[in-house]
Design an enzyme around this catalytic site. Structure first.
Site, PDB file in Angstrom:
ATOM      1  N   HIS A  20      15.738  16.485  22.031  1.00 44.45           N
ATOM      2  CA  HIS A  20      15.625  15.638  21.037  1.00 44.45           C
ATOM      3  C   HIS A  20      16.408  16.080  20.274  1.00 44.45           C
ATOM      4  O   HIS A  20      17.190  18.014  19.956  1.00 44.45           O
ATOM      5  CB  HIS A  20      14.322  15.626  20.362  1.00 44.45           C
ATOM      6  CG  HIS A  20      13.581  17.293  20.262  1.00 44.45           C
ATOM      7  ND1 HIS A  20      14.252  18.228  19.219  1.00 44.45           N
ATOM      8  CD2 HIS A  20      12.594  17.887  21.083  1.00 44.45           C
ATOM      9  CE1 HIS A  20      13.222  18.778  19.422  1.00 44.45           C
ATOM     10  NE2 HIS A  20      12.154  18.438  19.851  1.00 44.45           N
ATOM     11  N   HIS A  23      16.677  20.145  19.385  1.00 42.85           N
ATOM     12  CA  HIS A  23      17.346  20.971  19.989  1.00 42.85           C
ATOM     13  C   HIS A  23      19.365  20.672  19.351  1.00 42.85           C
ATOM     14  O   HIS A  23      19.699  21.737  19.751  1.00 42.85           O
ATOM     15  CB  HIS A  23      17.219  20.869  21.814  1.00 42.85           C
ATOM     16  CG  HIS A  23      15.993  20.796  22.155  1.00 42.85           C
ATOM     17  ND1 HIS A  23      15.681  19.410  22.751  1.00 42.85           N
ATOM     18  CD2 HIS A  23      15.155  21.622  22.476  1.00 42.85           C
ATOM     19  CE1 HIS A  23      14.021  19.978  23.320  1.00 42.85           C
ATOM     20  NE2 HIS A  23      13.909  20.609  23.012  1.00 42.85           N
ATOM     21  N   CYS A 129      -1.311  29.219  25.469  1.00 41.88           N
ATOM     22  CA  CYS A 129      -0.478  28.046  25.752  1.00 41.88           C
ATOM     23  C   CYS A 129       0.007  28.020  26.891  1.00 41.88           C
ATOM     24  O   CYS A 129       1.762  28.354  26.236  1.00 41.88           O
ATOM     25  CB  CYS A 129       0.001  27.558  24.107  1.00 41.88           C
ATOM     26  SG  CYS A 129       1.148  26.592  23.679  1.00 41.88           S
ATOM     27  N   CYS A 132       3.753  27.524  24.846  1.00 47.10           N
ATOM     28  CA  CYS A 132       4.612  28.143  23.969  1.00 47.10           C
ATOM     29  C   CYS A 132       4.807  29.260  25.364  1.00 47.10           C
ATOM     30  O   CYS A 132       5.505  29.685  25.564  1.00 47.10           O
ATOM     31  CB  CYS A 132       3.761  28.230  23.061  1.00 47.10           C
ATOM     32  SG  CYS A 132       4.174  27.746  21.290  1.00 47.10           S
ATOM     33  N   CYS A 151      -3.175  25.300  20.218  1.00 47.29           N
ATOM     34  CA  CYS A 151      -2.343  26.706  19.584  1.00 47.29           C
ATOM     35  C   CYS A 151      -1.453  25.785  18.071  1.00 47.29           C
ATOM     36  O   CYS A 151      -1.743  24.354  17.672  1.00 47.29           O
ATOM     37  CB  CYS A 151      -1.000  25.785  20.767  1.00 47.29           C
ATOM     38  SG  CYS A 151       0.301  26.918  20.139  1.00 47.29           S
ATOM     39  N   HIS A 154       1.446  23.248  19.199  1.00 44.41           N
ATOM     40  CA  HIS A 154       1.908  21.818  19.703  1.00 44.41           C
ATOM     41  C   HIS A 154       0.366  21.237  19.423  1.00 44.41           C
ATOM     42  O   HIS A 154       0.447  19.864  19.768  1.00 44.41           O
ATOM     43  CB  HIS A 154       1.548  22.469  21.178  1.00 44.41           C
ATOM     44  CG  HIS A 154       2.579  23.122  21.319  1.00 44.41           C
ATOM     45  ND1 HIS A 154       3.260  24.848  21.626  1.00 44.41           N
ATOM     46  CD2 HIS A 154       4.321  22.428  22.072  1.00 44.41           C
ATOM     47  CE1 HIS A 154       4.298  24.737  22.306  1.00 44.41           C
ATOM     48  NE2 HIS A 154       5.206  24.013  22.528  1.00 44.41           N
ATOM     49  N   LYS A 302       6.517  18.814  13.169  1.00 42.24           N
ATOM     50  CA  LYS A 302       7.478  19.236  14.010  1.00 42.24           C
ATOM     51  C   LYS A 302       8.067  18.425  14.179  1.00 42.24           C
ATOM     52  O   LYS A 302       7.168  18.300  15.378  1.00 42.24           O
ATOM     53  CB  LYS A 302       7.253  20.461  14.347  1.00 42.24           C
ATOM     54  CG  LYS A 302       8.146  21.358  14.995  1.00 42.24           C
ATOM     55  CD  LYS A 302       7.582  22.856  15.794  1.00 42.24           C
ATOM     56  CE  LYS A 302       9.080  23.254  16.269  1.00 42.24           C
ATOM     57  NZ  LYS A 302       9.217  22.907  18.182  1.00 42.24           N
ATOM     58  N   LYS A 305       8.703  16.591  21.452  1.00 41.03           N
ATOM     59  CA  LYS A 305       8.245  15.490  22.668  1.00 41.03           C
ATOM     60  C   LYS A 305       7.050  15.354  22.062  1.00 41.03           C
ATOM     61  O   LYS A 305       5.844  13.944  22.432  1.00 41.03           O
ATOM     62  CB  LYS A 305       8.749  15.522  24.024  1.00 41.03           C
ATOM     63  CG  LYS A 305      10.533  14.882  23.862  1.00 41.03           C
ATOM     64  CD  LYS A 305      10.806  13.668  23.584  1.00 41.03           C
ATOM     65  CE  LYS A 305      12.259  13.880  23.994  1.00 41.03           C
ATOM     66  NZ  LYS A 305      12.112  12.388  23.738  1.00 41.03           N
TER      67      LYS A 305
END
Length: 526
Positions: A20, A23, A129, A132, A151, A154, A302, A305
């Protein structure tokens, strides 16, 4: 001691899904940085790749009814590598952690640490997690409404894991790391990231679990194949294995260590604590700099996905173009800070700065040279204070952009320095009014008109060089329009540090008005 090669890396990205904007943001930044250093005349090595082991990959593959290797092969071949090609990324290598050139060296590295007594067997129980791929400390967790622990990154429940593992004696490296940070204040950037790491290490480090025994998708621990090497130990070693560690010592010494590791701030601790500690334990040099970029935010979240805010880069490049895409995120967001993306902001900046300021300047200059001098660039023969100010402005822009982009990784500041100069040249044309000067057909009038247009065209030559690393296709179009190819050589051969030298575009160059650099935007797609 720095290696002879300027070595830059991105993180290696998890292939649990397609890439996405987040990245691509880091990867484009690395591409701009390495292109810049190439145009300084330096030898450069740019590495990116994919992280293909771990529980997250295994579960994703299972959910899609394929093996982990089949899933990785599909995502790399159909999503990751094609996107980097689409965005004009000129990486020198693309490493995959499932490649034998990597896995063999990882086993050798870990075996050597074990033989040195840096690794021991123990047990661990704690929150983990999978997103992570990390055991979480209390400060890394938040409470859900029902009281369960999530987490913090996430926003998903952590799992309580208990397993027998092998541990690296990370706790023993805390004092040495703090001493290193003190002696190398620029090692971690930005300052907020440095402070976070310092505070974390000062509280005392725990030994690091470097193996997992509850699943098998990973590199086997060489002395105990019931365990696989912890994915983050495996992943970090790509920066060494990709450049010849354990296989090509001469190449390894020429390139390693990295001058800059570009990372997301959510993986800062791995790179700023665990990675240098592992290298210290092995007697290897540590990187020059860990540069943590912020998060791209959409609607206050943030971009990811898992949060359903992942946006495909192709959604934007199909509308704005690849070069504008490469420019926008580095222009709009200060590297190292969080930044929000919106379609509306991109549209406004594209129209104002790219189309109106930059593109219109290039179009106007080419059109006037064509109209008044038959497309042949005239010589400047009546320089004055106004021209001297433009010459000084270009030299200032070169120095500022080179320092900010090449040395400080301040992409936004470097780009703004160039566009401030673009505004200066636009202002120069507005003040000098060449369309009025053209009405004076006396020798003095013609000389003045020639000087104005040469000054503007020569300014654009410098801009083409300075923006080549950011917008290479656009810069090449401008370069060709100025007729610069034959007398000056290829654009890629132009040195950043020489861009401010005045008078490099020869009189007589054939200036042509090519396609509009930044076309008018169509309506936003539904």
């Amino acid at each position: 001691m720095p290696s002879p090669t300027y070595y830059v890396s991105t993180p290696i990205y998890y292939v649990n899904d397609a890439p996405h904007l987040g990245h691509a943001y880091t990867t484009v930044a690395g591409d701009v940085l390495t292109r810049w250093h190439r145009q300084r005349g330096e030898k450069v090595w740019y590495l990116t790749g994919t992280d293909e082991h771990g529980q997250k990959i295994m579960r994703t593959a299972e959910a899609n009814g394929v093996t982990p290797q089949e899933w990785c092969d599909k995502l790399v071949g159909e999503a990751w590598q094609p996107l980097w090609e689409h965005l004009g990324i000129k990486n020198d290598d693309f490493i995959r952690t499932t490649q034998k050139r990597h896995t063999d060296r990882v086993q050798e590295f870990v075996q050597d640490l074990y033989d040195k007594g840096e690794i021991y067997k123990g047990g661990y129980e704690g929150p983990y997690c999978v997103g992570c791929e990390e055991y979480k400390l209390p400060g890394d967790l938040i409470k859900a409404e029902d009281g369960s622990e999530l987490c913090a990154i996430h926003k998903k429940p952590v799992e309580l894991l208990k397993e027998e593992n092998y541990f690296f004696k990370l706790s023993e490296y805390g004092p040495r790391l703090l001493e290193f940070y003190e002696a190398n204040p620029g090692f971690i950037q930005p300052e907020s990231a440095r402070n976070e790491v310092l505070n974390f290490v000062r509280k005392g480090l725990q030994d690091l679990s470097i193996s997992r025994s509850t699943f098998d998708w990973g590199v086997p621990v060489p002395w105990d194949t019931e365990h696989v090497i912890y994915v983050w130990v495996d992943a970090l070693l790509n920066y060494a294995t990709a450049v010849g560690y354990g296989a090509d010592q001469a190449r390894f010494e020429e390139i390693f260590p990295a001058d800059v590791h570009l990372v997301g701030k959510d993986i800062l601790r791995f790179h700023a604590i665990i990675w240098p500690a592992m290298l210290m334990a092995q007697g290897l040099p540590v990187p020059g700099r860990i540069a943590a970029n912020g998060w791209l935010m959409v609607g206050g979240e943030k971009m990811s996905k898992s949060n359903l805010t992942g946006i495909k880069p192709q959604d934007l490049t199909s509308h704005f173009g690849v070069d504008a895409y490469r420019w926008y995120f580095l222009r709009a967001i200060a590297f190292g800070q969080d930044g929000s993306f919106s379609w509306e902001d991109f549209t406004v900046r594209y129209t104002s700065e790219l189309a109106n300021d930059y593109g219109n300047l290039a179009s106007r200059v080419a059109a006037m040279v064509g109209k008044y001098f038959g497309g042949e660039l005239p010589a400047a023969i009546a320089d004055g204070d106004a021209e001297k100010a433009v010459q000084d402005g270009l030299a200032k822009a070169v120095a500022e952009a080179d320092r900010r982009i090449g040395d400080e990784l301040d992409f936004q500041g470097g780009i703004l320095a160039v566009f401030d100069f673009v505004k200066q040249v636009n202002g120069y044309l507005t003040e000098q009014e060449p369309w009025k000067v053209a009405k004076d057909e006396s020798p003095e009038g013609r000389a003045r008109l020639a000087t104005i247009l040469y000054t503007a065209a020569e300014s654009l030559r410098g801009v083409a060089v300075l923006l080549n690393s950011v917008m290479p296709d656009t810069s090449q179009k401008l370069w060709d329009s100025l007729g610069a190819e034959a007398p000056l050589g290829s654009l890629a051969e132009q040195r950043v540090q020489d861009a401010g030298a005045w008078g490099l575009l020869p009189a007589g160059s054939k200036v042509t008005k090519g396609a509009v650099l930044f076309p008018r935007l169509e309506e936003k797609p539904a």
